[in-house]
Design a protein around this motif. Sequence first.
Motif, short mmCIF file in Angstrom:
data_model
loop_
_atom_site.label_atom_id
_atom_site.label_comp_id
_atom_site.label_asym_id
_atom_site.label_seq_id
_atom_site.Cartn_x
_atom_site.Cartn_y
_atom_site.Cartn_z
N ALA A 223 -5.39 9.23 -9.61
CA ALA A 223 -4.04 9.15 -9.03
C ALA A 223 -3.05 9.94 -9.87
CB ALA A 223 -3.61 7.69 -8.93
N ASP B 61 -3.14 10.58 1.25
CA ASP B 61 -3.27 11.04 -0.13
C ASP B 61 -3.22 9.93 -1.18
OD1 ASP B 61 -3.40 13.61 0.95
OD2 ASP B 61 -1.25 13.95 0.69
N LYS B 62 -3.24 8.66 -0.75
CA LYS B 62 -3.41 7.58 -1.72
C LYS B 62 -4.84 7.67 -2.29
CE LYS B 62 0.53 5.65 -0.38
NZ LYS B 62 1.74 5.56 -1.23
N SER C 276 -6.51 8.74 3.20
CA SER C 276 -6.48 8.56 1.75
C SER C 276 -7.70 9.22 1.11
CB SER C 276 -6.44 7.07 1.41
OG SER C 276 -5.31 6.44 1.96
N LEU D 86 0.07 6.40 4.28
CA LEU D 86 -1.01 6.14 3.32
C LEU D 86 -1.80 7.40 2.99
CD1 LEU D 86 -2.33 2.68 4.61
CD2 LEU D 86 -0.44 3.18 3.03
N VAL E 143 -8.02 5.67 -3.40
CA VAL E 143 -8.53 4.34 -3.04
C VAL E 143 -9.98 4.16 -3.48
CG1 VAL E 143 -8.82 2.67 -1.18
CG2 VAL E 143 -7.01 4.38 -1.02
N ASP F 190 0.37 4.32 -5.61
CA ASP F 190 -0.26 5.64 -5.71
C ASP F 190 -1.77 5.51 -5.63
OD1 ASP F 190 2.21 7.24 -6.37
OD2 ASP F 190 2.20 5.87 -8.10
N GLY F 191 -2.29 4.39 -6.17
CA GLY F 191 -3.72 4.11 -6.14
C GLY F 191 -3.95 2.68 -5.70
N ILE F 192 -5.06 2.47 -5.01
CA ILE F 192 -5.35 1.16 -4.41
C ILE F 192 -6.80 0.80 -4.72
CG2 ILE F 192 -5.49 -0.15 -2.27
CD1 ILE F 192 -3.53 2.03 -1.10
N LEU G 275 0.83 -1.20 0.00
CA LEU G 275 0.00 0.00 0.00
C LEU G 275 0.86 1.25 0.00
CD1 LEU G 275 -2.74 -1.02 2.62
CD2 LEU G 275 -2.62 -1.54 0.16
#
Length: 212
Positions: free
Chosen positions: A196, A111-112, A143, A109, A114, A76-78, A72
Amino acid sequence: MLNIAVVYYSSTGNVHTMAEAAAEAAVKAGADVRLLRIPALPSETVVPGTEDAVAAHGEAVRDVPEATPDDLVWADGILIGSPVRFGLPAAPVSAFLDSTAPVSIPGLLADKVVSAFTSGSAPHGGHETTLMALYNAVCHWGSLIVANGSTDEVLFRPENGNPYGTSSVTRNRPGNVHEDNLAAVGFQARRVVEVARLVAAGKAAVEKNPAE
């Protein structure tokens, strides 16, 4: 290149199928993608009647890498996938979310980008509440939640329509993800990549020209 982690738990394989579709779409959108499974717990409850499918799926995905909190941090994106369990994420997913404290509490984590997807046995059987429960954790991470909304024609197809994230009604049957759902989760993955990319570009611009 953007990094995208598709992290999921699947018991009979339906969420796995959705995760593969999401990963494929993110790759086509230009991202470096990790498809990562959350392993079952030793005492995982199996839905009655699916025992053979659960065993077969477990054997089929043995070579899929297991997710870690470090994946994670890398991303950058999840995208997070879970079956519906009484309107909540499956226990292995909740355990994985608990394990993220060492990286989420220090802000790693933040600013990821999601988004989440799910699969359940019946319409109105807890799809939305499962997604919202997953987003509770995302809020604690700091996030950025990216929901499907009503932002593309694919979301208006008969088997779709969930604005919180892609959901599939599978009737507890393995291999029963509708093609509309696969199209929706593909769109969802592309949307995560796009947002992202915008976040990364914004950060780069700020670093280049910080506000006085």
